[in-house]
Structure formats: C-alpha cells, structure tokens
Design a protein around this motif. Structure first.
Motif, PDB file in Angstrom:
ATOM      1  N   ARG A  21      78.305 -52.348   1.820  1.00 13.93           N
ATOM      2  CA  ARG A  21      77.775 -51.167   1.115  1.00 13.93           C
ATOM      3  C   ARG A  21      78.513 -50.936  -0.196  1.00 13.93           C
ATOM      4  NH1 ARG A  21      77.152 -48.960   6.313  1.00 13.93           N
ATOM      5  NH2 ARG A  21      79.204 -48.007   6.224  1.00 13.93           N
ATOM      6  N   LEU A  22      79.830 -51.127  -0.182  1.00  4.36           N
ATOM      7  CA  LEU A  22      80.609 -50.973  -1.412  1.00  4.36           C
ATOM      8  C   LEU A  22      80.172 -51.997  -2.455  1.00  4.36           C
ATOM      9  CD1 LEU A  22      82.923 -49.614  -2.956  1.00  4.36           C
ATOM     10  CD2 LEU A  22      84.467 -51.296  -1.912  1.00  4.36           C
ATOM     11  N   ALA A  23      79.958 -53.242  -2.042  1.00 11.21           N
ATOM     12  CA  ALA A  23      79.494 -54.285  -2.962  1.00 11.21           C
ATOM     13  C   ALA A  23      78.128 -53.923  -3.540  1.00 11.21           C
ATOM     14  CB  ALA A  23      79.446 -55.637  -2.253  1.00 11.21           C
ATOM     15  N   ALA A  24      77.229 -53.437  -2.680  1.00 12.69           N
ATOM     16  CA  ALA A  24      75.893 -53.042  -3.144  1.00 12.69           C
ATOM     17  C   ALA A  24      75.981 -51.853  -4.093  1.00 12.69           C
ATOM     18  CB  ALA A  24      74.998 -52.709  -1.953  1.00 12.69           C
ATOM     19  N   THR A  45      64.558 -54.091 -23.565  1.00 10.71           N
ATOM     20  CA  THR A  45      63.295 -54.823 -23.504  1.00 10.71           C
ATOM     21  C   THR A  45      63.145 -55.372 -22.086  1.00 10.71           C
ATOM     22  OG1 THR A  45      64.326 -56.898 -24.173  1.00 10.71           O
ATOM     23  CG2 THR A  45      63.460 -55.486 -25.949  1.00 10.71           C
ATOM     24  N   PRO A  46      61.931 -55.757 -21.691  1.00  7.13           N
ATOM     25  CA  PRO A  46      61.762 -56.327 -20.341  1.00  7.13           C
ATOM     26  C   PRO A  46      62.679 -57.534 -20.061  1.00  7.13           C
ATOM     27  CG  PRO A  46      59.628 -55.724 -21.212  1.00  7.13           C
ATOM     28  CD  PRO A  46      60.616 -55.519 -22.328  1.00  7.13           C
ATOM     29  N   PRO A  47      62.851 -58.464 -20.999  1.00  6.28           N
ATOM     30  CA  PRO A  47      63.783 -59.566 -20.697  1.00  6.28           C
ATOM     31  C   PRO A  47      65.226 -59.075 -20.482  1.00  6.28           C
ATOM     32  CG  PRO A  47      62.385 -60.182 -22.547  1.00  6.28           C
ATOM     33  CD  PRO A  47      62.123 -58.735 -22.253  1.00  6.28           C
ATOM     34  N   ARG A  48      65.629 -58.039 -21.196  1.00  3.51           N
ATOM     35  CA  ARG A  48      66.984 -57.510 -21.009  1.00  3.51           C
ATOM     36  C   ARG A  48      67.123 -56.801 -19.661  1.00  3.51           C
ATOM     37  NH1 ARG A  48      70.218 -57.316 -25.941  1.00  3.51           N
ATOM     38  NH2 ARG A  48      71.459 -55.695 -24.970  1.00  3.51           N
ATOM     39  N   VAL A  49      66.063 -56.162 -19.206  1.00  8.50           N
ATOM     40  CA  VAL A  49      66.092 -55.544 -17.879  1.00  8.50           C
ATOM     41  C   VAL A  49      66.295 -56.633 -16.826  1.00  8.50           C
ATOM     42  CG1 VAL A  49      64.724 -54.317 -16.146  1.00  8.50           C
ATOM     43  CG2 VAL A  49      64.714 -53.530 -18.517  1.00  8.50           C
ATOM     44  N   VAL A  50      65.556 -57.726 -16.971  1.00  4.73           N
ATOM     45  CA  VAL A  50      65.705 -58.844 -16.040  1.00  4.73           C
ATOM     46  C   VAL A  50      67.125 -59.406 -16.107  1.00  4.73           C
ATOM     47  CG1 VAL A  50      64.922 -61.200 -15.525  1.00  4.73           C
ATOM     48  CG2 VAL A  50      63.250 -59.415 -16.055  1.00  4.73           C
ATOM     49  N   LEU A  51      67.677 -59.502 -17.304  1.00  2.00           N
ATOM     50  CA  LEU A  51      69.048 -59.985 -17.470  1.00  2.00           C
ATOM     51  C   LEU A  51      70.032 -59.072 -16.737  1.00  2.00           C
ATOM     52  CD1 LEU A  51      71.209 -61.786 -18.997  1.00  2.00           C
ATOM     53  CD2 LEU A  51      71.232 -59.908 -20.656  1.00  2.00           C
ATOM     54  N   TRP A  52      69.913 -57.760 -16.933  1.00  2.00           N
ATOM     55  CA  TRP A  52      70.833 -56.824 -16.281  1.00  2.00           C
ATOM     56  C   TRP A  52      70.672 -56.849 -14.766  1.00  2.00           C
ATOM     57  CZ3 TRP A  52      74.599 -56.216 -19.154  1.00  2.00           C
ATOM     58  CH2 TRP A  52      74.511 -55.900 -20.485  1.00  2.00           C
ATOM     59  N   LEU A  53      69.447 -56.954 -14.279  1.00  2.00           N
ATOM     60  CA  LEU A  53      69.231 -57.035 -12.831  1.00  2.00           C
ATOM     61  C   LEU A  53      69.788 -58.336 -12.258  1.00  2.00           C
ATOM     62  CD1 LEU A  53      65.649 -55.514 -12.494  1.00  2.00           C
ATOM     63  CD2 LEU A  53      67.857 -54.426 -12.036  1.00  2.00           C
ATOM     64  N   ALA A  57      72.716 -58.701  -9.485  1.00  2.00           N
ATOM     65  CA  ALA A  57      72.590 -59.515  -8.273  1.00  2.00           C
ATOM     66  C   ALA A  57      73.749 -60.504  -8.163  1.00  2.00           C
ATOM     67  CB  ALA A  57      71.259 -60.259  -8.271  1.00  2.00           C
ATOM     68  N   ALA A  58      74.156 -61.085  -9.289  1.00  2.00           N
ATOM     69  CA  ALA A  58      75.293 -62.015  -9.276  1.00  2.00           C
ATOM     70  C   ALA A  58      76.582 -61.281  -8.905  1.00  2.00           C
ATOM     71  CB  ALA A  58      75.439 -62.688 -10.641  1.00  2.00           C
ATOM     72  N   TRP A  74      83.593 -70.048  20.001  1.00  2.00           N
ATOM     73  CA  TRP A  74      83.155 -70.306  18.629  1.00  2.00           C
ATOM     74  C   TRP A  74      83.567 -69.185  17.682  1.00  2.00           C
ATOM     75  CZ3 TRP A  74      79.815 -66.747  16.452  1.00  2.00           C
ATOM     76  CH2 TRP A  74      79.113 -65.926  17.339  1.00  2.00           C
ATOM     77  N   LEU A  75      83.646 -69.532  16.406  1.00  2.00           N
ATOM     78  CA  LEU A  75      83.943 -68.592  15.325  1.00  2.00           C
ATOM     79  C   LEU A  75      83.044 -68.969  14.166  1.00  2.00           C
ATOM     80  CD1 LEU A  75      85.992 -66.328  14.363  1.00  2.00           C
ATOM     81  CD2 LEU A  75      87.267 -68.193  13.340  1.00  2.00           C
ATOM     82  N   ALA A  76      82.391 -67.993  13.557  1.00  6.56           N
ATOM     83  CA  ALA A  76      81.459 -68.242  12.461  1.00  6.56           C
ATOM     84  C   ALA A  76      81.808 -67.379  11.264  1.00  6.56           C
ATOM     85  CB  ALA A  76      80.029 -67.959  12.901  1.00  6.56           C
ATOM     86  N   VAL A  77      81.653 -67.943  10.082  1.00 11.12           N
ATOM     87  CA  VAL A  77      81.827 -67.229   8.823  1.00 11.12           C
ATOM     88  C   VAL A  77      80.564 -67.467   8.007  1.00 11.12           C
ATOM     89  CG1 VAL A  77      83.157 -67.056   6.699  1.00 11.12           C
ATOM     90  CG2 VAL A  77      84.330 -67.484   8.849  1.00 11.12           C
ATOM     91  N   ARG A  78      79.872 -66.362   7.678  1.00 15.21           N
ATOM     92  CA  ARG A  78      78.648 -66.470   6.894  1.00 15.21           C
ATOM     93  C   ARG A  78      78.873 -65.873   5.518  1.00 15.21           C
ATOM     94  NH1 ARG A  78      73.186 -64.660   9.444  1.00 15.21           N
ATOM     95  NH2 ARG A  78      74.772 -63.989  10.879  1.00 15.21           N
ATOM     96  N   GLY A  79      78.732 -66.707   4.509  1.00 16.89           N
ATOM     97  CA  GLY A  79      78.823 -66.259   3.128  1.00 16.89           C
ATOM     98  C   GLY A  79      77.430 -66.025   2.577  1.00 16.89           C
ATOM     99  N   PRO A  80      77.324 -65.785   1.281  1.00 23.41           N
ATOM    100  CA  PRO A  80      75.995 -65.528   0.716  1.00 23.41           C
ATOM    101  C   PRO A  80      75.097 -66.767   0.719  1.00 23.41           C
ATOM    102  CG  PRO A  80      77.680 -65.395  -0.993  1.00 23.41           C
ATOM    103  CD  PRO A  80      78.386 -65.599   0.311  1.00 23.41           C
ATOM    104  N   TRP A  81      75.668 -67.959   0.780  1.00 25.21           N
ATOM    105  CA  TRP A  81      74.858 -69.165   0.671  1.00 25.21           C
ATOM    106  C   TRP A  81      74.758 -69.980   1.953  1.00 25.21           C
ATOM    107  CZ3 TRP A  81      73.126 -67.237  -3.379  1.00 25.21           C
ATOM    108  CH2 TRP A  81      73.935 -66.768  -4.401  1.00 25.21           C
ATOM    109  N   ARG A  82      75.800 -69.935   2.802  1.00 29.37           N
ATOM    110  CA  ARG A  82      75.772 -70.761   4.002  1.00 29.37           C
ATOM    111  C   ARG A  82      76.599 -70.163   5.124  1.00 29.37           C
ATOM    112  NH1 ARG A  82      78.563 -76.226   2.057  1.00 29.37           N
ATOM    113  NH2 ARG A  82      77.846 -76.866   4.090  1.00 29.37           N
ATOM    114  N   ARG A  83      76.368 -70.712   6.317  1.00 33.45           N
ATOM    115  CA  ARG A  83      77.089 -70.276   7.512  1.00 33.45           C
ATOM    116  C   ARG A  83      77.870 -71.460   8.047  1.00 33.45           C
ATOM    117  NH1 ARG A  83      75.499 -69.715  13.319  1.00 33.45           N
ATOM    118  NH2 ARG A  83      76.628 -67.894  14.096  1.00 33.45           N
ATOM    119  N   ARG A  84      79.138 -71.216   8.340  1.00 35.84           N
ATOM    120  CA  ARG A  84      79.994 -72.262   8.899  1.00 35.84           C
ATOM    121  C   ARG A  84      80.461 -71.818  10.283  1.00 35.84           C
ATOM    122  NH1 ARG A  84      81.779 -76.160   5.276  1.00 35.84           N
ATOM    123  NH2 ARG A  84      81.319 -75.690   3.114  1.00 35.84           N
TER     124      ARG A  84
END
Length: 173
Positions: A21-24, A45-53, A57-58, A74-84
């Motif tokens: 929640r803090l990250a969001a 401008t619309p392209p700048r809005v997309v840039l800021w959004l 997100a990044a 088992w132990l699992a760690v899930r990041g934004p891209w993959r789960r190990r």
C-alpha cells in the motif's frame, strides 16, 4: 506434490500488504503531483500524461517489496516479474551477504535458488519456523552441505530480538 498445492499450511509476510500500500501510495502521489505540475505549467499533453503514468508504474514496480510465503518444506519469494521457490527440506547451500542490502541466498538440491531479506524472517516468526523446520530436515537428510552455521546465527539473533521485544512489552527492560 507441487509447492503451490500446499494451501493449508501457508505462512506469509504479515507486513507485505502495508508495504505494498505504501508503494502504491508513493507511486500514485508521484503520478498525481507530476500531472498537476505539468498541467499548471500549461505543458500537459496526452503523451506526457502517458509518460507520467508510465513513470509512476515503474516507481511502483521498484518500491513493491517481494512477497515471501512459506509452507511445509518450501519457501517462495514473488517479485514483480517472477516467482522463485526452493525446497527447504532439500537445501544444499545457504549464504548470507551483508552490506548495504543484506540478503540470504538459498539453493536446493533441485537446482532452484532464491534471495530474501533476513529482516523478513525476523519480522515473521511463522515463516522463520517453516524455514527452520525445513533446514532441520535438510540436515537430517544430509543435503545441507554449506551454511547451517549461517542459519544458526540468524536463528539466535531472531530469538534474542524476540526475547528483548517480549521484555520491552512486559515492562521488564
């Protein structure tokens, strides 16, 4: 049996939702403030809005902590891209790297590897218990060849901190 099938005995990081929640919130605040400043300057401008959004997100992806869960064996760690996932009852090596960003590296006999912050284990006794039980099984089976001392020191450190917290909460320290 796959690791994700063990739904009944699952322990999770109890602080993860608050951190997410803090990250969001930080990402939303950054995006909102960026769009408002750009709008106030008259250059929105619309392209700048997309840039800021996109930048918001990044930022969210960078700030979002990995989600750590554990179950029997088992132990699992899930990041934004993959789960190990590693089998804690078949660990072969455990290494601890200290420094600016301390982390543990766990490797199992099946070739799986994951990294996690040891503070997650200290803050979540159930996850620590599942890892400790799996390490004991690895030691009994003879698969854990390197790093038992690392986990032993970490366990003593966690136990000491827990005892201090209990004493502080009871007013005895």
């Amino acid at each position: 049996m796959r690791c994700s099938d063990d739904r009944w005995a699952r322990a999770g990081d109890r602080h993860w939702r608050g951190d997410a929640r803090l990250a969001a919130g930080c990402a939303a605040l950054f995006g909102t403030m960026s769009v408002l400043v750009d709008w106030d300057a008259g250059s929105l401008t619309p392209p700048r809005v997309v840039l800021w959004l996109g930048m918001s997100a990044a930022l969210f992806a960078v700030l979002l902590p990995p989600r750590v869960t554990a179950g029997t064996g088992w132990l699992a760690v899930r990041g934004p891209w993959r789960r190990r996932v590693v089998r804690t009852d078949a660990l072969t090596t455990v290494r601890r790297y200290d420094g600016v960003s301390a982390h543990l590296v766990l490797c199992d006999a099946h070739g799986h590897r994951l990294e996690l912050d040891p503070r997650v284990l200290a803050a979540n006794p159930l996850i620590w218990h599942e890892l400790d039980a799996g390490v004991r099984r690895s030691l009994r089976r003879g698969t854990l060849l390197q790093g038992a001392d690392v986990l032993d020191r970490l366990g003593r450190s966690i136990d000491d901190e827990t005892a201090r917290a209990v004493l502080r909460a009871s007013g005895l320290s």
